[in-house]
Design a protein around this motif. Structure first.
Motif, PDB file in Angstrom:
ATOM      1  N   GLY A 281     -13.725 -88.416 -57.662  1.00 58.68           N
ATOM      2  CA  GLY A 281     -13.982 -89.844 -57.548  1.00 58.68           C
ATOM      3  C   GLY A 281     -13.138 -90.659 -58.505  1.00 58.68           C
ATOM      4  N   ALA A 282     -12.987 -90.170 -59.731  1.00 56.84           N
ATOM      5  CA  ALA A 282     -12.202 -90.905 -60.723  1.00 56.84           C
ATOM      6  C   ALA A 282     -10.747 -91.037 -60.293  1.00 56.84           C
ATOM      7  N   THR A 283     -10.194 -90.003 -59.673  1.00 59.13           N
ATOM      8  CA  THR A 283      -8.831 -90.103 -59.145  1.00 59.13           C
ATOM      9  C   THR A 283      -8.771 -91.094 -57.983  1.00 59.13           C
ATOM     10  N   ALA A 284      -9.768 -91.066 -57.117  1.00 59.05           N
ATOM     11  CA  ALA A 284      -9.788 -92.011 -55.991  1.00 59.05           C
ATOM     12  C   ALA A 284      -9.855 -93.458 -56.466  1.00 59.05           C
ATOM     13  N   PHE A 285     -10.435 -93.675 -57.642  1.00 59.31           N
ATOM     14  CA  PHE A 285     -10.586 -95.036 -58.165  1.00 59.31           C
ATOM     15  C   PHE A 285      -9.431 -95.437 -59.092  1.00 59.31           C
ATOM     16  N   SER A 286      -8.425 -94.558 -59.242  1.00 52.58           N
ATOM     17  CA  SER A 286      -7.311 -94.798 -60.159  1.00 52.58           C
ATOM     18  C   SER A 286      -6.013 -94.935 -59.371  1.00 52.58           C
ATOM     19  N   ASP A 287      -4.997 -95.464 -60.017  1.00 46.73           N
ATOM     20  CA  ASP A 287      -3.692 -95.556 -59.365  1.00 46.73           C
ATOM     21  C   ASP A 287      -3.036 -94.191 -59.216  1.00 46.73           C
ATOM     22  N   GLY A 288      -3.263 -93.303 -60.175  1.00 45.69           N
ATOM     23  CA  GLY A 288      -2.751 -91.941 -60.123  1.00 45.69           C
ATOM     24  C   GLY A 288      -3.883 -90.974 -60.384  1.00 45.69           C
ATOM     25  N   LEU A 289      -3.554 -89.788 -60.911  1.00 43.26           N
ATOM     26  CA  LEU A 289      -4.606 -88.841 -61.255  1.00 43.26           C
ATOM     27  C   LEU A 289      -5.464 -89.393 -62.385  1.00 43.26           C
ATOM     28  N   ALA A 290      -6.746 -89.096 -62.342  1.00 45.24           N
ATOM     29  CA  ALA A 290      -7.691 -89.648 -63.314  1.00 45.24           C
ATOM     30  C   ALA A 290      -7.457 -89.090 -64.710  1.00 45.24           C
ATOM     31  N   VAL A 291      -7.724 -89.906 -65.696  1.00 48.62           N
ATOM     32  CA  VAL A 291      -7.715 -89.473 -67.091  1.00 48.62           C
ATOM     33  C   VAL A 291      -9.146 -89.121 -67.493  1.00 48.62           C
ATOM     34  N   ARG A 292      -9.261 -88.422 -68.604  1.00 47.11           N
ATOM     35  CA  ARG A 292     -10.548 -87.892 -69.021  1.00 47.11           C
ATOM     36  C   ARG A 292     -11.605 -88.988 -69.196  1.00 47.11           C
ATOM     37  N   SER A 293     -11.227 -90.094 -69.812  1.00 50.41           N
ATOM     38  CA  SER A 293     -12.206 -91.149 -70.066  1.00 50.41           C
ATOM     39  C   SER A 293     -12.796 -91.674 -68.768  1.00 50.41           C
ATOM     40  N   CYS A 294     -11.983 -91.805 -67.741  1.00 49.98           N
ATOM     41  CA  CYS A 294     -12.479 -92.277 -66.451  1.00 49.98           C
ATOM     42  C   CYS A 294     -13.395 -91.252 -65.809  1.00 49.98           C
ATOM     43  N   ILE A 295     -13.035 -89.980 -65.901  1.00 51.50           N
ATOM     44  CA  ILE A 295     -13.886 -88.922 -65.335  1.00 51.50           C
ATOM     45  C   ILE A 295     -15.247 -88.931 -66.024  1.00 51.50           C
TER      46      ILE A 295
END
Length: 302
Positions: A281-295
């Motif tokens: 989900g965090a990757t889907a909500f980001s411009d690229g692959l998700a970073v740890r803080s977003c996950i």
């Protein structure tokens, strides 16, 4: 130790155009360049989550050199095989309302280079995890995943396979620790159409793959979340993360990485499913692959 294999890595050139018009000169408002390939995506997200891993595969030419340089700069351990000819592919991702992709073909992998990869895989030790993800180039035999698992069978390794169709079907007798089809891919293997909201039928079809050899079957179901049928017989459901969709590239790979990170951390399938869903989900909500803080932020909502 977790090892990922990407047979056809890429540089993903992402171009954002406000109102793309076919046959006209379009000027981009923003552009980015990412390291691409399903196994590489898994390695990047594992690294974000603090899980040591190494990315294996093939690179070629100036694009391969740029790809390795970027991964080195991000702290990813790599052990690529340099092909003698060609260049690693460039994939164009056009974002203008809808997403349009043009994926390159990539270089040919000669038998000698493939054998060099096999020798690297022979060095894996009991307890290691091997992730095979994505499609394969036309220059490779169609059963290359099966060849790898057959070669390494009986070595007390964990195999994770994220692929579709016959690539996935052929590895089932080698008892992969985890496979991750989406509900469409699961339906194709089961010979039936599956609706993402029909958890009971999805679980039945997942059990069918277990009877054929898979230990754990993780099924992603887009907005309906994910379902995991474990080797202990449990059926675990996880609702989807909620957020604004920005990016569909790498979400499934992020789910695999999050699942492996969660299982490595706690040895608990329910937590692994939650962390996998949060990473996807965090990757889907980001411009690229998700970073740890977003996950971690998404995980709090699940």
């Amino acid at each position: 130790m977790i090892y990922t294999v990407t047979f056809n890595p890429a540089l993903d050139y992402v171009v954002r155009v406000t109102d793309f018009r076919l046959g006209a000169t379009n000027r981009c408002e923003r552009e980015e360049l990412y390291c691409g390939g399903k196994g590489i995506n898994v390695s990047l997200v594992l690294h974000e989550l603090g899980i040591q891993n190494a990315a294996l595969g093939f690179i070629a030419g100036f694009t391969g050199a740029a790809l390795k340089q970027e991964l080195d700069a991000r702290g990813i351990t790599t052990d690529f095989i340099l092909l003698p000819r060609g260049f690693s592919r460039i994939n164009v991702k056009l974002k203008s309302g809808e997403e349009t992709e043009i994926n390159g073909r990539g270089p040919q992998i000669d038998p000698r280079s493939l054998e060099a990869l096999y020798r690297k895989l022979d060095a894996l030790r009991p307890g290691d995890t091997l992730v095979l993800a994505g499609s394969i180039p036309a220059s490779l035999p169609a059963d290359v995943y099966e060849q790898i698992l057959r070669r390494l069978s009986g070595r007390e390794l964990r195999f994770v396979v994220d692929a579709a169709g016959s690539l996935l079907e052929r590895v089932l007798p080698y008892r992969p620790f985890l496979i991750k089809p989406n509900h469409h891919e699961l339906g194709e293997l089961a010979g039936t159409a599956l609706s993402p909201d029909d958890g009971e039928r999805i679980a039945q079809c997942a059990r069918g793959l277990q009877r054929r050899g898979a230990r754990n079957v993780l099924v992603s179901m887009a907005g309906f979340g994910a379902l995991l049928v474990t080797e202990t017989g449990e059926v675990l459901r996880q609702r989807a993360a909620q957020g604004a969709l920005k990016n569909s590239v790498g979400a499934g790979d992020s789910m695999v990485a999050g699942f492996l990170a969660g299982y490595s951390e706690k040895g608990d399938y329910r937590y692994a499913l939650r962390l996998g869903t949060a990473a996807g989900g965090a990757t889907a909500f980001s411009d690229g692959l998700a970073v740890r803080s977003c996950i971690e932020e998404v995980l709090k909502t699940l």
